[in-house]
Every structure is written in C-alpha cells, then in structure tokens.
Design an enzyme around this catalytic site. Sequence first.
Site, PDB file in Angstrom:
ATOM      1  N   ASP A 154      -0.194  47.199  18.650  1.00 46.87           N
ATOM      2  CA  ASP A 154      -0.094  46.674  17.296  1.00 46.87           C
ATOM      3  C   ASP A 154       0.608  47.692  16.407  1.00 46.87           C
ATOM      4  OD1 ASP A 154      -1.333  44.333  17.892  1.00 46.87           O
ATOM      5  OD2 ASP A 154      -3.320  44.965  17.242  1.00 46.87           O
ATOM      6  N   ASP A 476      -7.141  44.315  17.325  1.00 45.44           N
ATOM      7  CA  ASP A 476      -8.244  44.532  16.388  1.00 45.44           C
ATOM      8  C   ASP A 476      -8.901  43.236  15.930  1.00 45.44           C
ATOM      9  OD1 ASP A 476      -6.187  43.532  14.905  1.00 45.44           O
ATOM     10  OD2 ASP A 476      -6.026  45.215  13.526  1.00 45.44           O
ATOM     11  N   ASP A 480      -7.285  38.501  19.201  1.00 48.18           N
ATOM     12  CA  ASP A 480      -6.707  39.393  20.207  1.00 48.18           C
ATOM     13  C   ASP A 480      -7.576  39.504  21.454  1.00 48.18           C
ATOM     14  OD1 ASP A 480      -4.482  40.027  18.661  1.00 48.18           O
ATOM     15  OD2 ASP A 480      -5.534  41.624  17.612  1.00 48.18           O
TER      16      ASP A 480
END
Length: 848
Positions: A154, A476, A480
């Site tokens: 990310d 997070d 996900d």
Amino acid sequence: KQWYQRRVAITAGGTVAAVLTILVLIIKFCLSHFAFGVEKCKITTYNATSNSSDYIWDHEIKDNSTCATHSDTLNGVTATWELFKGWISDYMKDLLEFFIIGVTVLVVAVPEGLPLAVTISLAYSVRKMMKDNNLVRHLDACETMGNATAICSDKTGTLTTNRMSVVQSFFQGKLVAHVPSRDMLATTVRDIFSKGVAINSSYSSKVIPAKEVGNLPKHLGNKTECALLQFVGELGDDYEEIRKENPEESFYKVYTFNSKRKCMATILKTDTGFRMFVKGAGEVVLGRCNEIIGEDGAVVALSSETFDRLILEVIEAMAGDALRTICLAYKDFTEEPNWEDEDGTLKDLTCISVVGIEDPVRPEVPDAIKRCQGAGVTIRMVTGDNLITARSIAKKCGILSAENGAGEGEGHILEGKTFSKLVHDDGVFNQDKFDAVWPQLRVLARSSPSDKYVLVTGIINSKLTKNREVVAVTGDGTNDAPALKAADVGFAMGIAGTDVAKNASDIILTDDNFSSIVKACMWGRNVYDSISKFLQFQLTVNVVAVMLCFIGSCAHGASPLRAVPMLWVNLIMDTFASLALATEPPTTDLLKRKPYGRTKPLISRTMLKNILGHAFYQMIIMLVILFYGKPLFKLEEWSYDDDGPTTHGTLLFNVFVWMQIFNEVNSRKCHGERNVFSGIFNNYIFVGVIVGTSVAQVVLVEFGGHAFSTVGLSWQHWLICIGIGVGELLWGQIVATVPKTVIPTGMRLGTQPFTAEEATQARMLWMRSLKRVQHQIRVANAFKKAGHERHRRLSLLAEASSNNLKTGPSDGTGHWWTKKSESDMGVKLKGMKPAHQPLLEGDEDTDI
C-alpha cells in the site's frame, strides 16, 4: 514443510542402514560359527551334596563329530553334554549386541535435532523481530518472507508517513498554495465548506491540539479527514462546535465511503428540504458536478471547458506534486428523492472546493526499496490514488526508475479498471492474459480490493519464472483481508489496520513502516540459512557416523564407537549444534543475493559439495585410525580386542568429536564463503557452545572411564587429536575452492513440489514437534508450580504450628491440627499467602 519432508527421507535411509548393518552382522556370525561345523559343548556334573549342577569344562569341537563321542575323556565322571547351537544364552547375547549396534546406527542417522533447530531458529527470530516492529502471528511466515520475490505494498502509511496536511486549495476559481485568509473567501463559501467537512466525516476523526508550543497537533482516526478538519481550524472555524449543533442522531441518511463509489455523502434535513454534503476523489466527485461556486461566491454552471481546465490545471497539477486531491460538493433537495438510487442521487452536484493533501514519503523508504531491489525483490505499489499521484509517489520512492528497468512506459503503470479489462475475458480471469501483464507492472492506481486480490493470486499461480513467485502483501482495511489471506505472507498495519485485517495477516507491522518489511525479509533469509547450516553440519556427521559404524561392524563385528560415546556425539550434533547454528544474527549481506523462490532445492549443490567434501576427509581419517591406528600410534591393543575401554577406541572417539567441533565452525557458512570466522563473536551462544563442548570433551575423555568407554590420553595424543580437528578448517578452504559444478544438477535435493498428502504429513510432523516443545514447557512449569505449592504449604504449617503451639490441648486427646472444631470442622488460616501468588485460586482462606 520441506524441512520435515527431508527429515522423513533421511530417517528412512537411516532405517535401511540400520537394518542392513544388523543383517550383515548376523550373516557374518552365522558363517563364522556354523559354516565350518564349529560347536560349543558344555560339560556339567550333578552334585548330590548341593543338589545342583556344577560347571566342569567347556570344549570346542571343529570336527563333524558330536559331543557324545568325547564322553570317554572324563574317566569316572557321569557327564551330561549340553549342546548350544546358536540360539541359547551365549548366542542370544551376541544377537542382542547386534541389535544394539543397529539401534545406534539408526539413532545417529535420524536427524531428530532438525525440529529443534527449526523451532529454535523461528522462535529466536520471532523474538528479535519484535524489536524491529514485526509482530509475527504465524511462525512459518518468518522463513517464507526470506524467500519473497515480490511485495505488493500500500501507499498510505506504509510508503508515506500518514501525516497528512492540506497544502493547496482551489476556491472561487483561484488556486492557492497556502491556507487562504478569511477575507479571500466569501462567508457563505467558508461556512458551507467547514460544515461539509465537519459533518461529512467520521465523528471518531479528531484533531487534538498540541500540548506544548512548537509541537504538531495529534490526529486521531482517518488521516485524510483529520487533515481536512485541521484545515477548517486554520480557516478560523471550530469543527467541534459544528458537530455539537449537528449530532450524528440528526443525520437523515449516510452513504459511507467504498472503493467502488470513491466518495461518501451525508444528508441533513433542513427547513426547505434536504441538503447533501459529498466528499471524495477529485476527478470522481467533480465529474458528478454540473455547477460550481464562482469568483464572487455565486453558483454558476460548470461548462465542459471549465471542467477540462479544472482537471488539467487543478487536479492533475496537484497530483503531479504527489498530492491527494479531494473534491467537496453539496446538493439541495426540495423533495425527498429515492435514496436507494445512488447514481440518481449522487449527481448534478455543486462543487465547493478542491484541495490537495500532502502525505510525505517516509525518509527511509527510498533506501529500503533500493535494498529490496538489490536483493532481487520486486516492489509493486497498489493504491487508491489517481494515476498521476501514484506515479509521482512511485518516482519519489524509487519504484519507478530507469535503474531498475521500470520507467513510465506502457504496462508499468495501470489503473484498476484498465488492469481488470486486460486480465479478464467476459468477467472470467484469464491466467495467460495476466502473465502478459504482471511482469512489467509496478504501479496499480485507483485499484479496488478485488484488483489487489487478483494481482496477488495471479502472481502466485503464475509459472512464468523458473522458481515460481513468493508474494508478500500489505493491507490495513477490512476489504484487504482476502488478499492478505491469499498471499504467502500477509502484513497488516498495527496502527491503521482493522481487526479483520490483522486476523487475516501473518505478520503485523507495529509501526506501519515499509522499512520493517525489509527487516522481516532479512530475518526470514537468516532463518533459512540457519537451518541450512545446521542441516549441512548434521548430514556430514550422519554420513560419517553411519558409514563408520557399518564398516567397523562388518569388519570386526562391533561398532568402532560404543553406544554411550555415540549418544554424546548425537547430543553434540543435535541439541548443541541446533542451539549454536540456529541463533546466528542476520547481516546486511543477506540482502545482496537473490531470493530462492518456491521450487529452489532444499539442499543446494554448494551444500552437497560441503557435505561430501568434509565427509570424505573425516572418513579417510577415521578409517586410517580404525585399521592402522595400533602400529601408527604404537598402541598395545585394538579397540575390538577388549570389551573394556582402550586407548585405540578413545582415539577414535576423540578424533571424531574434535573434527565435528571444528566442522561446526565451517558450517557457519553455507554459500561458499571462505572466512568462516566472520562475525563469530556476534553470536555468544555459538562461542559458548563451542567452548562448552570442548571442555566437556576433555573431561569425558580423561575422567569418563568405563561409563564412557574412555581412558586418559597422553599430551602427544591430545595434540594429534586436536591437530586433526584443526585440519578440518584447512580442508574447508580446499573444499571452498572446488566449484559447485562438479556436483551434477540432478543431485540437488528438495526440488519436487509438494503433493497434498505430503503437505498434510509435513504439517502433522510440524504440529507434533511443536506440541512436544509445548509439553516440555508445561512439564517444567508443573514442577515449578509444585515446588511453589509445597513450599507454601510447609510455610503455612510451620507458622500455624508456631502460633498455636501454646494453645494446644492439654488433655492428651490430640493436637490442635487433628482435632476438629464442632462449629466449622476445620481450622482456617488467614493472611498467610505470599504477596506474589494467591493461596488458592479464588479463595482467601485455606482449610487444614
């Protein structure tokens, strides 16, 4: 799992060697005792006085005659000849010795220390990784991360600081690179903007003012919303007052943010109808607007020319500066619409403002990414930001650069929608099309959680690369979780991550920092190398010990190394070696080689070269001492001439152990390095094991006696034994000179993929070993608890007896502790428990 598969294979080989040794000994025994008609006869006579049979004479006949033909040799004695032909007491003793030798060979061959080495290495690494902000939830993730070939990361919070602030804004047709003053904005524009930010945000997002002058305010909750709330405060408004006037209970309808809609909306009921505040991605929300607040604060139509200019001069300009663009808009309703029709509701909006939020790249990230790329790990950024922002951030991080071959060409940067179209056929995933896309892909912008899942699973299942890809992924959010679960190693954010993401992950980054992932990679490679070092050392000992026992047993009918010394050797190569080699600290050199991948052989050609090379040296030395030791060292007898300890047997044992001690130093390197002493004093456990083993060996040889089948050696013999051991270090340099190409590629072990049955068996072996360690810990705790309990009870009795001695009964009917009270039938002792431990769980008193 592969470690335990190899352990099963080695165990099977050891079993074959043990059975073969026993068979050879039995065959040799039968040939030597029965092939030439050798018979043992025992003569006994009956003693009438003692009513027993007394042993008189033992006679061996090598003819074809029988014992009965020799009865006349005992004149005047009535003899009873008892024939024992192999299966009575004397022969059973020999067979038992053969069985013990076979068991000894099996014990030496089986690498029972391998589970211990794996567990120690993983547990040691897990503990050390905690200091590097890696909370490991699954032990096997440590070793897997060492072989990772790709990391899908990310952006927000991982590559960047997650400390956001508004640095550019567009109000009333003007783009400013600072916070606009109150005079620059119309009062109605400022009020509607502040109200839209304060209300159309999670009320858990807050900005806490700094306690000390010069410090930054603290952001709680969503960082993007906190940046907007802080911007409202810089405009001179108080978002908390606005929230007090409009509590969450007053909300009529809320559209929460999702990855598909790319925006959120909150609806309030007003006197004239309804007002909806919208906040979301710049180009997405602006595309839903048909009006905009003009220069004088009045609402004007948003023409296509104005729209194109805003996209080019505002949104793309901000994105080019690596800013996240957020557009805020509103819409008034005079009549209540169909709220279920999101597309119809979230259109024809009025644009209030576009702001650019900066999230700086972490200072340590570019260097960490460069180290990963140097280690052969490909970094891919998966973000929800637009293409321009993602490209700018990727350049700053070093993900996109000409040095690593990832420029701005076609295929290196894709949006989520484009990526989905390229890898799907009519909504069905196509692996062949995916294989044409993923090798060049470095940045995936405007991606959804489903895009991340497809990317991760597609790379894992791809067979384009020789050793297959091992993929790690960060996440997070709750969405996900599928990608985290599907990845070989899933990293969840400890600060910004949700509980769902953490539960689906293998490792939690307690600082949300990408550099911690690099440290996890380094520790993972160290785990793999530590176990490889131990396996290299143990297999060398296994090969030499098994061959020595087999050859010695076949040649002389007994193992050159007795059972107790062999157990000491087994202790050295299993327990102590696993403790020493499995606790090596990692070095930065681990990140200078390429990852192994999914199908890399477990025992490489370099390891196999080291095993065979050192086994050859040790075997030659041991055979020379075994067959030529007596004249070479001017000894009085061979080790197999006497059942007791001999100098020859002690030399065999001592030389063998010293060669293993110095070969353990050689085993610190398993990739062909020459300097085996590099960093040796960084591992105090290794130094302690080597010193402790050496001292223990001297004590065992000099004072072991019959228990260890040893005799004291002269100082000349000690010099020879240690000198031969030191020769292992010199021989190691010769082995390092030999190229690994002398080992055929087909001799590598561990290249075959796992079947489902083998994977299940390996998993069972792992759990069994783990349960064994847990059981040993429980036993130790039980003993410790029992000791505390016994000490506590004795203390209670002693103190109670001391306090009540003078009040004991005087009538002689019994002591106070045996006489029951009629009221409560017991004596209660209060306040006697130690402060650190309750007397009994849940009780304050104890009945005695």
